[in-house]
Write a protein that holds these residues in place. Structure first.
Motif, mmCIF file in Angstrom:
data_model
loop_
_atom_site.group_PDB
_atom_site.id
_atom_site.type_symbol
_atom_site.label_atom_id
_atom_site.label_comp_id
_atom_site.label_asym_id
_atom_site.label_seq_id
_atom_site.Cartn_x
_atom_site.Cartn_y
_atom_site.Cartn_z
ATOM 1 N N GLY A 160 -28.754 3.481 -4.920
ATOM 2 C CA GLY A 160 -29.947 3.744 -4.127
ATOM 3 C C GLY A 160 -30.937 2.607 -4.088
ATOM 4 O O GLY A 160 -31.799 2.564 -3.212
ATOM 5 N N PHE A 161 -30.845 1.668 -5.038
ATOM 6 C CA PHE A 161 -31.770 0.534 -5.002
ATOM 7 C C PHE A 161 -31.190 -0.665 -4.256
ATOM 8 O O PHE A 161 -31.805 -1.723 -4.182
ATOM 9 C CB PHE A 161 -32.202 0.121 -6.416
ATOM 10 C CG PHE A 161 -31.059 -0.082 -7.377
ATOM 11 C CD1 PHE A 161 -30.340 -1.258 -7.371
ATOM 12 C CD2 PHE A 161 -30.723 0.907 -8.283
ATOM 13 C CE1 PHE A 161 -29.287 -1.458 -8.253
ATOM 14 C CE2 PHE A 161 -29.688 0.718 -9.188
ATOM 15 C CZ PHE A 161 -28.960 -0.463 -9.170
ATOM 16 N N SER A 162 -29.977 -0.508 -3.696
ATOM 17 C CA SER A 162 -29.377 -1.575 -2.895
ATOM 18 C C SER A 162 -29.990 -1.578 -1.497
ATOM 19 O O SER A 162 -29.944 -0.570 -0.788
ATOM 20 C CB SER A 162 -27.861 -1.358 -2.788
ATOM 21 O OG SER A 162 -27.312 -2.139 -1.740
ATOM 22 N N VAL A 216 -27.725 9.536 -0.616
ATOM 23 C CA VAL A 216 -27.093 8.365 -1.217
ATOM 24 C C VAL A 216 -26.755 8.694 -2.669
ATOM 25 O O VAL A 216 -27.612 9.185 -3.414
ATOM 26 C CB VAL A 216 -28.028 7.132 -1.173
ATOM 27 C CG1 VAL A 216 -27.389 5.960 -1.891
ATOM 28 C CG2 VAL A 216 -28.374 6.768 0.264
ATOM 29 N N ASP A 217 -25.512 8.424 -3.070
ATOM 30 C CA ASP A 217 -25.117 8.620 -4.466
ATOM 31 C C ASP A 217 -24.035 7.605 -4.799
ATOM 32 O O ASP A 217 -23.177 7.289 -3.954
ATOM 33 C CB ASP A 217 -24.599 10.038 -4.701
ATOM 34 C CG ASP A 217 -24.555 10.399 -6.180
ATOM 35 O OD1 ASP A 217 -25.451 11.143 -6.635
ATOM 36 O OD2 ASP A 217 -23.626 9.940 -6.891
ATOM 37 N N ARG A 218 -24.044 7.129 -6.037
ATOM 38 C CA ARG A 218 -23.079 6.096 -6.420
ATOM 39 C C ARG A 218 -21.674 6.666 -6.613
ATOM 40 O O ARG A 218 -20.697 5.910 -6.656
ATOM 41 C CB ARG A 218 -23.539 5.396 -7.685
ATOM 42 C CG ARG A 218 -23.660 6.278 -8.899
ATOM 43 C CD ARG A 218 -24.302 5.535 -10.070
ATOM 44 N NE ARG A 218 -23.564 4.336 -10.407
ATOM 45 C CZ ARG A 218 -23.967 3.440 -11.306
ATOM 46 N NH1 ARG A 218 -25.129 3.607 -11.926
ATOM 47 N NH2 ARG A 218 -23.231 2.396 -11.587
ATOM 48 N N ALA A 227 -39.505 9.500 4.892
ATOM 49 C CA ALA A 227 -39.685 9.788 3.463
ATOM 50 C C ALA A 227 -38.439 9.376 2.697
ATOM 51 O O ALA A 227 -37.328 9.370 3.237
ATOM 52 C CB ALA A 227 -39.957 11.274 3.250
ATOM 53 N N LEU A 228 -38.643 9.032 1.420
ATOM 54 C CA LEU A 228 -37.539 8.797 0.500
ATOM 55 C C LEU A 228 -37.840 9.532 -0.801
ATOM 56 O O LEU A 228 -38.970 9.492 -1.296
ATOM 57 C CB LEU A 228 -37.342 7.313 0.220
ATOM 58 C CG LEU A 228 -36.193 7.015 -0.778
ATOM 59 C CD1 LEU A 228 -35.378 5.802 -0.334
ATOM 60 C CD2 LEU A 228 -36.760 6.775 -2.191
ATOM 61 N N VAL A 229 -36.806 10.196 -1.335
ATOM 62 C CA VAL A 229 -36.927 10.927 -2.585
ATOM 63 C C VAL A 229 -35.859 10.403 -3.539
ATOM 64 O O VAL A 229 -34.672 10.423 -3.211
ATOM 65 C CB VAL A 229 -36.734 12.442 -2.371
ATOM 66 C CG1 VAL A 229 -36.899 13.188 -3.684
ATOM 67 C CG2 VAL A 229 -37.708 12.969 -1.324
ATOM 68 N N ALA A 230 -36.272 9.916 -4.706
ATOM 69 C CA ALA A 230 -35.333 9.388 -5.701
ATOM 70 C C ALA A 230 -35.195 10.403 -6.831
ATOM 71 O O ALA A 230 -36.142 10.610 -7.595
ATOM 72 C CB ALA A 230 -35.830 8.052 -6.235
ATOM 73 N N VAL A 231 -34.022 11.027 -6.914
ATOM 74 C CA VAL A 231 -33.807 12.085 -7.909
ATOM 75 C C VAL A 231 -32.479 11.892 -8.642
ATOM 76 O O VAL A 231 -31.747 12.845 -8.882
ATOM 77 C CB VAL A 231 -33.875 13.498 -7.272
ATOM 78 C CG1 VAL A 231 -35.299 13.889 -6.969
ATOM 79 C CG2 VAL A 231 -33.007 13.568 -6.012
ATOM 80 N N THR A 232 -32.149 10.662 -9.007
ATOM 81 C CA THR A 232 -30.966 10.435 -9.829
ATOM 82 C C THR A 232 -31.297 10.847 -11.268
ATOM 83 O O THR A 232 -32.437 11.207 -11.588
ATOM 84 C CB THR A 232 -30.530 8.957 -9.814
ATOM 85 O OG1 THR A 232 -31.437 8.194 -10.621
ATOM 86 C CG2 THR A 232 -30.514 8.406 -8.392
ATOM 87 N N SER A 233 -30.318 10.735 -12.164
ATOM 88 C CA SER A 233 -30.537 11.115 -13.558
ATOM 89 C C SER A 233 -31.169 10.003 -14.386
ATOM 90 O O SER A 233 -31.445 10.196 -15.568
ATOM 91 C CB SER A 233 -29.210 11.526 -14.202
ATOM 92 O OG SER A 233 -28.281 10.448 -14.149
ATOM 93 N N THR A 283 -33.388 3.736 -12.267
ATOM 94 C CA THR A 283 -32.895 3.755 -10.887
ATOM 95 C C THR A 283 -33.930 4.360 -9.955
ATOM 96 O O THR A 283 -34.193 3.831 -8.861
ATOM 97 C CB THR A 283 -31.585 4.566 -10.806
ATOM 98 O OG1 THR A 283 -30.588 3.902 -11.586
ATOM 99 C CG2 THR A 283 -31.095 4.668 -9.366
ATOM 100 N N ASN A 284 -34.533 5.470 -10.378
ATOM 101 C CA ASN A 284 -35.528 6.125 -9.521
ATOM 102 C C ASN A 284 -36.748 5.238 -9.301
ATOM 103 O O ASN A 284 -37.286 5.164 -8.189
ATOM 104 C CB ASN A 284 -35.954 7.458 -10.142
ATOM 105 C CG ASN A 284 -34.836 8.479 -10.149
ATOM 106 O OD1 ASN A 284 -33.881 8.377 -9.374
ATOM 107 N ND2 ASN A 284 -34.935 9.469 -11.010
ATOM 108 N N ILE A 285 -37.170 4.546 -10.346
ATOM 109 C CA ILE A 285 -38.339 3.677 -10.242
ATOM 110 C C ILE A 285 -38.070 2.506 -9.296
ATOM 111 O O ILE A 285 -38.860 2.220 -8.393
ATOM 112 C CB ILE A 285 -38.741 3.157 -11.634
ATOM 113 C CG1 ILE A 285 -39.376 4.294 -12.451
ATOM 114 C CG2 ILE A 285 -39.699 1.980 -11.527
ATOM 115 C CD1 ILE A 285 -39.566 3.954 -13.912
#
Length: 219
Positions: free
Chosen positions: A52-54, A29-31, A68-74, A78-80
């Motif tokens: 990703g938080f939608s 997922v990426d905006r 599993a979910l991995v949040a690795v945006t900049s 958003t990651n939190i």
């Protein structure tokens, strides 16, 4: 495993390629639609454009059945938010987040969300935490090639010499915590019930180390 990766930057794309090569079901997922160019031609995973938080986007990615979910945006925020949504709302079993702010990282580790702080190190760290989650590293060296891992020994190993667990260039017992006291084991030191053992292990040998412990973990 079905793994959702939020953020298709250098870390997210490299992790997605690695996991898809291992035949995991990867959903990115990426905006920004343009981020898809970081993926190789013929990438077998799914790419979705959106935040990703939608919840709508996450549900489109199949979060209700994700392992599993991995949040690795900049962005830390958003990651939190993404990680908390996955953990608290959808009860995803494994949730990892890349957090740049050390204070926030400590806070979220206390809430049960492991955090990861070069791109190569991050990919290696996330990869091992996803697939060897019972062996979460205490410390990593270099780009994550060598790790310190602590684990309680399963009962069936009681009485075995700790030196028997050493494998040349792969695994070495470097410390034992026994009854609250730490010691460096001698060659003849035998395992006792309740021992918490620290291993120095090559990242490529985590599966082998896990094999020593599987009977206790039931995995």
């Amino acid at each position: 495993m079905r793994i959702i990766i939020v953020g298709c930057g250098r870390t997210g794309s490299a992790l997605a390629v690695r996991l898809s090569e291992e035949r995991h079901d990867v959903r990115l997922v990426d905006r920004e639609q343009s981020s898809r160019r970081r993926l190789p031609a013929g990438f077998p995973g799914q790419f979705l454009e959106g935040n990703g938080f939608s919840r709508a986007v996450l549900e489109q990615a199949g979060i209700e059945h994700a392992d599993a979910l991995v949040a690795v945006t900049s962005g830390d925020n958003t990651n939190i938010v993404t990680a908390r949504t996955a953990k608290d709302t959808y009860r995803v079993p494994i949730v990892l987040a890349r957090i740049y702010d050390p204070w926030r990282a400590d806070m979220y580790r206390e809430l049960g969300i492991p955090t990861i702080a070069s791109v190569r190190w991050t990919v290696n760290q996330i990869h091992q935490m996803l697939l060897h989650r019972h062996l979460t590293p205490e410390l990593a060296f270099g780009n994550g090639e060598t790790l310190l891992v602590r684990s309680q020994l399963p009962a069936y190993l009681t009485g075995r010499r700790l030196a028997e667990f050493d494998v040349d260039s792969e695994i070495r017992v470097v410390e034992v915590t026994r009854a609250g006291r730490s010691l460096v084991p001698a060659h003849g030191t035998a395992a006792e019930p309740g021992d918490l053992v620290t291993f120095a292990v090559a990242a490529t040998a985590l599966g082998r180390l896990r094999g020593f412990l599987d009977k206790e973990l039931g995995t």
